[in-house]
Design a protein around this motif. Structure first.
Motif, PDB file in Angstrom:
ATOM      1  N   ARG A   1      25.595   3.617  43.878  1.00  0.00           N
ATOM      2  CA  ARG A   1      25.483   2.764  43.968  1.00  0.00           C
ATOM      3  C   ARG A   1      24.605   1.592  43.424  1.00  0.00           C
ATOM      4  O   ARG A   1      24.023   0.795  43.505  1.00  0.00           O
ATOM      5  N   THR A   2      23.105   2.600  42.151  1.00  0.00           N
ATOM      6  CA  THR A   2      21.867   1.975  42.183  1.00  0.00           C
ATOM      7  C   THR A   2      21.867   1.798  40.585  1.00  0.00           C
ATOM      8  O   THR A   2      21.732   3.673  40.498  1.00  0.00           O
TER       9      THR A   2
ATOM     10  N   THR B   1      15.688  -3.063  39.429  1.00  0.00           N
ATOM     11  CA  THR B   1      16.747  -1.516  39.696  1.00  0.00           C
ATOM     12  C   THR B   1      17.822  -2.892  40.748  1.00  0.00           C
ATOM     13  O   THR B   1      17.189  -3.657  41.628  1.00  0.00           O
TER      14      THR B   1
ATOM     15  N   GLN C   1      23.444  -6.236  46.769  1.00  0.00           N
ATOM     16  CA  GLN C   1      23.299  -6.681  48.080  1.00  0.00           C
ATOM     17  C   GLN C   1      22.166  -7.514  48.620  1.00  0.00           C
ATOM     18  O   GLN C   1      21.864  -7.946  48.774  1.00  0.00           O
TER      19      GLN C   1
ATOM     20  N   HIS D   1      20.824  -2.584  43.343  1.00  0.00           N
ATOM     21  CA  HIS D   1      21.827  -2.195  44.491  1.00  0.00           C
ATOM     22  C   HIS D   1      22.727  -2.528  44.638  1.00  0.00           C
ATOM     23  O   HIS D   1      23.181  -3.873  44.669  1.00  0.00           O
TER      24      HIS D   1
END
Lengths: 325, 733
Positions: free
Chosen positions: B243-244, B128, B100, B130
């Motif tokens: 999704r992470t 991290t 994203q 996403h």
């Protein structure tokens, strides 16, 4: 004859072991398993760990011939040579260094090789024999001398010239056929015309000259004079009398090649984009893929030995006086 | 055998006339021209891009294993790593593609507590990631489920699945969304010793727990069965939700984000890995290495490495659009005409294997290939005919201009060089006389002339070890190497040969002879035998003879050359480097002391064995600093050290020119990313009409050949007839 064939097959075993040993030695004189690992791993960021992992995965983490860490027979069997060679005799070619199944690749690739090599072989022999017989008919004339000159000239030209010349004229300039490629789906003939034509033309010089020599020996025999005295036409003498009697030396050179047709041709396949075994071998040498090189040499040796046996058998067909025992 | 010759010349004429009448009919049987079309007839209306793979098919298509640009050509169309690059902008700009947004970066101390970016206590960095919501895998049998929701194609024995020889043989397919766990699974595959990934050693230095994970897996007995890597934990990997994902690396390594744009970090669905471990699949080449499964714009529908690889539009590909912005000049060049349009433009891409240049080149000129090539360079005799070096640089030659063929030049983010071995007793060392000796040799080697003669101008003489398009490369007067060039009339001018002779004399070799012994100075250059010809060697010899230096070449194959580099047994050697990512660190490390093969006892990249304390200290700082003025200053200092120490004899940035037929659009080259197929647009109507126009067969040579053959045979026929009809008396006469 059966006992003869069995004996010949058994003779083949030490020959194959010798060929395999020689291939192994030649390959590893110029390459080490580390070189192969680097070649496969991509040459960047290749750490000793990555090389070691690749060698373990592909069975190259053992000594080449003698494993001093083992005792007894295992010191010989727990080696790269033994583990890689013994499977060949069970026709288990294993996987290439890049991971593809070699048996599957060979069985797929031999058909395009055959599609080019077989028509080139048959048409080539037919053309060479016809041309040689016609030249023999005019032996010791100006036509004969010019023909020999032409044959020697054709022989002197590099095979590469025929290929590039054929591609340049027929495909590039005249646009009559595709310059290279191969599709098995229905239109394969379109791609075979040019390589077969090039193969046949390139072989006329040496082939026709060799056959002319064989036929000339026969042309002076008594039975030829007798046939002529009986009123047989020259064409009949050539094709019905001289040709069958000259078959033994022709078979010696020709039948041995038949099984090897599966192996294809290195140059012709490479230049015409034929996905056969010839180009397979060439690619393997370039990419240091020992598994493929070893397998192809082994297959080639078997086919050659098979060709020699076939040659012996063909003698009995060509000349009923020959008996194999 | 009956063999009748024509009874008269009249009959022969009849045969000839019949042939002349029949020949056009026979030729017409070949179908409508063009006859030389090497492509099979189209099976549907799909817009197909026709291209080549050359000179060999890819060896690996498993993103954990593949590390070659000709393989990335396929992999990067099929897989979508977390990050990617802007298609048009230069300098190269990193973008989130499957994410994203850019990864969130946080820094941790030894105890795992979050600390500030500037904190010296930083022990770990956490990224991290996403994922986008609309990522979806291509249809594939690995995702097909039965009525009970279990995988459709899992077999107990090789015989049970023996009827499936290729992926299209499976009647049912399925698909699903891409999950964060798939990215974690892919990273675990890098660590799996069973995959022998080239990234294992390198990434183990960074990703926390990767080495331990690899060692743990090495102890697990396999017997060829599938091992669910999801059951094993890697300390530095955490799947936070669907999704992470977070990846923790040791210390600070800002360049890690670039690695996220490489195929190694592409998602791999565990069920796909399991599918390919079905018994007997590997024996039929049904492997992830041969049939990739991704979420990118294309999917592989045919993989015949012997002849062609076919990619087809992935119907599940996410919404993606042509960029609306580009680099200066892109709008004028027409690269923004498709701004905002959905991509990909083409439905299918066929890559045919071409091993030889003449067929490739001919098919391109005949219009059967849309572009001249995708990956490999074109500095060979056949392609050279396509170019002329004009006053404005390289231009296409006459024939190509008539076909409206366009050029796509691109300076590769890489560098080719001849390096000095700094440990060599003759040319190595860090004293003033050694520096002067190397500088004299640098001046004598006229790189510009070398590139013009042997590369037809397709290369730029390097003043810096960082190529254009990457931060740290400076153009103009500020960017020249002042030890070899002067800035004269607005351009760099190589220092004179007289100056080189002076330097050589100051180094202790007046007129190219050792001042102490009188022996002539002789240098040795190790070259790869396939990479250099006699003409090049003669030219180099002449260059050095200007300052009285003798040269001896030591050609060897790559294996032997590599062995010499590993043992430091060279004096001057040839080498090259193509960037993995567009950061100066990826070039500066080529001279980092610990990267010397003699230091690390490994395949290190510092083949010059350069060891310079200040340079190494600066490198360690540059490696962890974020982009900015401070970092730029350190980079500039390192470049100056490289120039002053004269570490390489000469260097150049390679340039490729790909040619495009006039119906191909959006052909701008990207030096780093190969994920550019989705931007290509084709005008199929123009392509068809041009192919017909350019490929009308020439049939008169066939008639001519027949006539010539008849002319050759006819005297023989006459002679034969004369002999057959001759009486014995006539024959004797």
């Amino acid at each position: 004859m059966f006992a003869y064939i069995i004996r010949r097959v058994l003779y083949a075993v030490p020959i194959l072991i010798g060929v395999n040993l020689l291939t192994f030695l030649l390959f590893f004189v110029v390459n080490s398993p580390d070189d192969m690992a680097v070649s496969q791993l991509g040459e960047k960021y290749v750490t000793p760990e990555a090389i070691a992992a690749w060698k373990t995965k592909n069975g190259y983490d053992k000594p080449l011939f003698l494993n001093a860490s083992n005792t007894g027979l295992e010191s010989l069997t727990d080696t790269i040579f033994f583990t890689k060679s013994v499977k060949l005799f069970a026709f288990d070619f294993g996987r290439s260094e890049s991971g593809r199944d070699i048996t599957s690749d060979v069985s797929t690739r031999m058909w395009p090789s055959l599609a080019v090599a077989l028509p080139t072989f048959i048409i080539g022999i037919w053309v060479n024999i016809c041309v040689a017989l016609l030249v023999v008919m005019f032996h010791a004339t100006r036509l004969d001398r010019w023909a020999v000159f032409l044959f020697v000239s054709l022989m002197s030209i590099s095979y590469l010239f025929y290929i590039i010349g054929g591609q340049y004229l027929v495909a590039k300039t005249w646009k009559l056929v595709p310059i290279s490629g191969f599709h098995a789906d229905g239109q394969a003939w379109k791609f075979l015309i040019l390589p077969v034509l090039v193969g046949v033309v390139a072989g006329i010089g040496s082939g026709a000259r060799w056959y002319r020599t064989l036929f000339l020996e026969e042309a002076n025999q008594d039975y030829v004079r007798t046939a002529r005295a009986k009123g047989a036409s020259e064409i009949s003498i050539l094709f019905r009398h001289i040709l069958p009697n000259a078959l033994i030396p022709i078979l010696t050179g020709v039948v041995v090649l038949i099984p090897s047709l599966f192996m294809g041709g290195l140059l012709i396949e490479s230049f015409f984009g034929i996905p056969g075994l010839g180009s397979y071998m060439l690619d393997a040498i370039k990419s240091q893929d020992f598994a493929i090189v070893r397998s192809m040499v082994f297959i080639g040796s078997i086919l050659y030995i098979f060709g020699l046996i076939l040659t012996d058998i063909s003698y009995t067909w060509a000349d009923p006086r020959v008996r194999l025992s | 055998m009956n063999f009748e010759l024509p009874s008269s010349l009249g009959a022969a004429r009849i045969y000839l006339a019949a042939f002349a009448l029949l020949a056009p009919g026979l030729l017409a049987g070949c179908g409508e021209p063009p006859w030389n079309n090497p492509h099979p007839p189209a099976v549907d209306e799909a817009l197909t891009y026709q291209s080549v793979m050359t000179p060999a098919p890819p060896k690996h298509l498993d993103p954990a294993v593949s590390y070659a640009s000709d393989e990335a050509l396929f992999i990067m169309q099929i897989y979508e790593p977390p990050m990617g690059y802007h298609f048009l902008k230069r300098p190269y700009e990193l973008l989130p593609t499957a994410l994203q947004d850019f990864p969130q970066v946080s820094y941790l101390d030894e105890q795992g507590a979050e600390v500030a970016a500037a904190d010296p206590a930083i022990a770990f960095t956490r990224y991290t990631l996403h994922l986008r919501e609309d990522l979806h895998y291509q249809p594939h049998p690995a995702f097909a489920l039965d009525e009970a929701g279990a995988p459709r194609y899992l077999f107990d024995s090789a015989a049970a699945g023996a009827q499936f020889r290729q992926i299209p043989d499976f009647p049912e397919t399925g698909d699903r969304a891409v999950r964060a766990n798939d990215y974690a699974y892919a990273i675990k595959r890098l660590a799996d010793p069973d995959n022998a990934s080239p990234m294992l050693g390198f990434m183990s230095q960074y990703i926390v727990g990767m080495k331990a994970f690899s060692e743990e897996l090495a102890q697990v007995p396999r017997n060829g069965d599938w091992l669910d890597l999801g059951e094993y934990d890697m300390q530095g990997l955490s799947v936070l939700d669907e999704r992470t994902l977070s990846i923790t690396i040791m210390g600070r390594y800002p360049q890690f984000v670039y690695w996220l744009a490489m195929p190694f970090f592409s998602p791999i669905a565990p069920e796909v890995d399991r599918f390919y471990h079905n018994p007997g699949f590997a024996q039929r080449n049904l492997t992830l290495d041969w049939w990739p499964v991704g979420s990118g714009p294309f999917m592989m529908v045919k993989n015949d490495p012997n002849s062609e690889i076919v990619l087809q539009r992935n119907p599940n590909y996410r919404a993606d659009f042509f960029p609306g912005q580009g680099a200066p000049g892109d709008r004028e060049a027409g690269f923004l005409e498709d701004a905002g349009k959905p991509i990909p433009f083409i439905d299918r891409a066929v890559f045919r294997l071409e091993k030889e240049v003449l067929p490739l080149w001919t098919k391109f000129l005949q219009g059967y290939y849309d572009r001249s090539g995708e990956v490999h360079g074109n500095t060979n005799g056949v392609f050279d005919q396509a170019f002329v070096v004009g006053p404005d640089g390289v231009e296409v030659s006459g024939e190509l201009s008539e076909h409206n063929i366009t050029m796509s030049p691109d300076v590769k983010p890489g560098i080719y060089y001849y390096g000095f071995n700094m440990r060599d007793p003759l040319v190595g060392g860090y004293t003033e006389d050694k520096r002067k000796l190397r500088q004299a040799l640098q001046i004598a080697f006229n790189t510009e002339e070398y590139l013009n003669i042997f590369y037809k101008g397709n290369g730029i003489a390097a003043h810096n070890l960082i190529p254009p398009g990457i931060s740290g490369h400076i153009e103009g007067e500020q960017g020249i190497n002042p030890y070899v060039y002067d800035w004269v009339d607005g351009e760099p001018r190589r220092k004179s040969i007289e100056y080189a002779r002076e330097l050589l004399a100051q180094a202790g070799y007046p007129n190219g002879r050792d001042a102490r012994t009188g022996e002539p100075l002789k240098i040795f250059i190790d070259v790869q035998s396939q990479a250099i010809g006699n003409t090049s060697m003669n030219w180099i010899d002449r260059q050095f003879s200007q300052i009285g230096v003798q040269v001896e070449f030591r050609p060897a194959d790559w294996s032997r050359t590599r062995e010499k580099l590993l043992t430091g047994n060279t004096q001057i050697f040839s080498h090259g480097w193509l960037a993995d990512y567009p950061d100066p660190e990826n070039f500066l490390f080529l001279l980092y002391g610990p990267e010397s093969p003699l230091e690390c006892q490994c395949d290190g990249s510092n083949n010059s064995n350069f060891k310079h304390e200040e340079y190494d200290t600066l490198f360690r700082q540059v490696r962890v600093l974020p982009p900015g003025a401070e970092r730029d200053a350190l980079v500039a200092r390192m470049v100056d050290i490289y120039r002053r120490e004269a570490v390489w004899l000469y260097a150049f940035y390679p340039r490729d020119i790909y040619l495009n037929n006039s119906w191909v659009y959006n052909t701008k080259r990207h030096g780093i990313s190969k994920a550019t197929l989705k931007y290509i647009r084709i005008d199929d109507a123009q392509r068809q009409s041009m192919r017909v126009l350019w490929n009308q067969p020439v049939t008169w040579p066939l008639y001519a050949i027949v006539i010539v053959l008849l002319a050759l045979v006819w005297p023989g026929v006459l002679a034969y007839r004369r002999r057959q009809n001759a009486t014995a008396r006539n024959h004797q006469e």
